[in-house]
Design a protein around this motif. Structure first.
Motif, mmCIF file in Angstrom:
data_model
loop_
_atom_site.group_PDB
_atom_site.id
_atom_site.type_symbol
_atom_site.label_atom_id
_atom_site.label_comp_id
_atom_site.label_asym_id
_atom_site.label_seq_id
_atom_site.Cartn_x
_atom_site.Cartn_y
_atom_site.Cartn_z
ATOM 1 N N THR A 30 0.703 -1.199 -0.111
ATOM 2 C CA THR A 30 -0.079 -0.046 0.070
ATOM 3 C C THR A 30 0.788 1.213 -0.056
ATOM 4 O O THR A 30 0.797 2.197 -0.940
ATOM 5 C CB THR A 30 -0.968 -0.050 1.300
ATOM 6 N N LEU A 31 1.721 1.281 0.864
ATOM 7 C CA LEU A 31 2.641 2.312 0.923
ATOM 8 C C LEU A 31 3.532 2.657 -0.526
ATOM 9 O O LEU A 31 3.543 3.672 -1.041
ATOM 10 C CB LEU A 31 3.815 2.225 1.976
ATOM 11 N N LYS A 32 3.940 1.537 -1.293
ATOM 12 C CA LYS A 32 4.573 1.764 -2.400
ATOM 13 C C LYS A 32 3.464 2.359 -3.465
ATOM 14 O O LYS A 32 3.987 3.224 -4.131
ATOM 15 C CB LYS A 32 4.926 0.330 -2.743
ATOM 16 N N SER A 33 2.338 1.873 -3.440
ATOM 17 C CA SER A 33 1.468 2.142 -4.306
ATOM 18 C C SER A 33 1.192 3.696 -4.062
ATOM 19 O O SER A 33 0.776 4.448 -5.238
ATOM 20 C CB SER A 33 0.095 1.412 -4.208
ATOM 21 N N GLU A 34 0.927 4.166 -2.871
ATOM 22 C CA GLU A 34 0.678 5.806 -2.661
ATOM 23 C C GLU A 34 1.664 6.448 -2.860
ATOM 24 O O GLU A 34 1.305 7.630 -3.401
ATOM 25 C CB GLU A 34 0.294 5.656 -1.225
ATOM 26 N N ILE A 35 2.894 6.167 -2.758
ATOM 27 C CA ILE A 35 3.995 7.141 -2.964
ATOM 28 C C ILE A 35 4.604 6.929 -4.428
ATOM 29 O O ILE A 35 5.666 7.669 -4.695
ATOM 30 C CB ILE A 35 5.100 7.170 -1.789
ATOM 31 N N SER A 36 3.950 6.266 -5.068
ATOM 32 C CA SER A 36 4.787 5.960 -6.697
ATOM 33 C C SER A 36 4.204 6.891 -7.544
ATOM 34 O O SER A 36 5.058 7.240 -8.647
ATOM 35 C CB SER A 36 4.446 4.595 -6.943
ATOM 36 N N GLY A 37 3.187 7.528 -7.340
ATOM 37 C CA GLY A 37 2.562 8.504 -8.337
ATOM 38 C C GLY A 37 2.842 10.110 -7.927
ATOM 39 O O GLY A 37 3.986 10.151 -7.527
ATOM 40 N N CYS A 57 11.606 3.003 7.644
ATOM 41 C CA CYS A 57 11.409 2.199 6.405
ATOM 42 C C CYS A 57 10.673 3.095 5.309
ATOM 43 O O CYS A 57 10.858 3.089 4.444
ATOM 44 C CB CYS A 57 10.595 0.819 6.825
ATOM 45 N N GLU A 58 9.654 3.691 5.935
ATOM 46 C CA GLU A 58 8.549 4.698 5.276
ATOM 47 C C GLU A 58 9.351 5.749 4.669
ATOM 48 O O GLU A 58 9.299 5.898 3.235
ATOM 49 C CB GLU A 58 7.611 5.134 6.217
ATOM 50 N N MET A 59 10.483 6.143 5.452
ATOM 51 C CA MET A 59 11.330 7.365 4.783
ATOM 52 C C MET A 59 12.080 6.638 3.632
ATOM 53 O O MET A 59 12.169 7.422 2.807
ATOM 54 C CB MET A 59 12.100 8.043 6.019
ATOM 55 N N GLY A 60 12.816 5.495 3.849
ATOM 56 C CA GLY A 60 13.569 5.120 2.749
ATOM 57 C C GLY A 60 12.658 4.781 1.675
ATOM 58 O O GLY A 60 13.003 5.172 0.536
ATOM 59 N N ALA A 61 11.637 4.306 1.686
ATOM 60 C CA ALA A 61 10.865 3.883 0.615
ATOM 61 C C ALA A 61 10.185 5.255 -0.150
ATOM 62 O O ALA A 61 10.133 5.280 -1.390
ATOM 63 C CB ALA A 61 9.642 3.123 1.082
ATOM 64 N N SER A 62 9.755 6.141 0.762
ATOM 65 C CA SER A 62 9.351 7.312 0.164
ATOM 66 C C SER A 62 10.548 8.146 -0.632
ATOM 67 O O SER A 62 10.531 8.766 -1.730
ATOM 68 C CB SER A 62 8.883 8.369 1.256
ATOM 69 N N TRP A 63 11.714 8.040 -0.100
ATOM 70 C CA TRP A 63 12.856 8.822 -0.576
ATOM 71 C C TRP A 63 12.922 8.182 -1.898
ATOM 72 O O TRP A 63 13.475 8.681 -2.851
ATOM 73 C CB TRP A 63 14.175 8.669 0.206
ATOM 74 N N VAL A 64 13.153 6.837 -2.148
ATOM 75 C CA VAL A 64 13.260 6.255 -3.439
ATOM 76 C C VAL A 64 12.439 6.557 -4.365
ATOM 77 O O VAL A 64 12.466 6.639 -5.665
ATOM 78 C CB VAL A 64 13.527 4.676 -3.101
ATOM 79 N N LEU A 65 11.117 6.325 -3.956
ATOM 80 C CA LEU A 65 9.794 6.203 -4.903
ATOM 81 C C LEU A 65 9.149 7.766 -5.270
ATOM 82 O O LEU A 65 8.731 7.797 -6.223
ATOM 83 C CB LEU A 65 8.833 5.438 -4.552
ATOM 84 N N SER A 66 9.187 8.542 -4.291
ATOM 85 C CA SER A 66 8.592 9.858 -4.556
ATOM 86 C C SER A 66 9.471 10.691 -5.383
ATOM 87 O O SER A 66 10.515 10.522 -5.231
ATOM 88 C CB SER A 66 7.988 10.163 -2.999
#
Length: 138
Positions: A30-37, A57-66
């Protein structure tokens, strides 16, 4: 609806019930889906934030995907405290009313919102920042 006019349906926040991940959903997917757009991620960085493995973890994912993210620092966190985390991202200290106005303008553009009149925005912004300031006093 927020003070700026962003609709509730456009807000995703894992820390607030009703804005986060529905029960039974895979939080990582869900996190990946939400921050990929086309989103803007607001990191509210406190001392407690850096103690949370999930938040990191959320910060790392957000930094990479957003494509865009803005750190918002809660005292005593300072910009040099995040130098190794998101070192090149322009952010703001939570009490900086001028930076909040810059963020408001960015959000109005991103979400195609009608700008709030300065007298409405500034009065409400200042009221909110005064409340925040009282919460931050040790």
């Amino acid at each position: 609806m927020s003070l700026i006019g962003v609709q509730d349906s456009s807000i995703f926040c894992t820390s607030l019930d009703g804005y986060g991940i529905p029960l039974g959903d895979n939080w990582l997917e869900t996190l990946k889906s939400e921050i990929s757009g086309e989103v803007i991620v607001l990191f509210v960085l406190s001392e407690n934030y850096f103690q949370s493995n999930v938040s990191l973890c959320e910060m790392g994912a957000s930094w990479v995907l957003s494509k865009k993210h803005v750190p918002i620092l809660i005292p005593p966190v300072q910009f040099n405290d995040i130098a190794g985390v998101i070192p090149l991202t322009q952010g703001l200290k939570i009490g900086d009313k001028h930076k909040w106005t810059q963020l408001k303008t960015q959000l109005e553009t991103l979400f195609n919102l009608s700008p709030k009149a300065p007298q409405i925005w500034e009065t409400r912004r200042d009221e909110i920042l005064e409340r925040i300031e009282t919460l931050l006093v040790p």
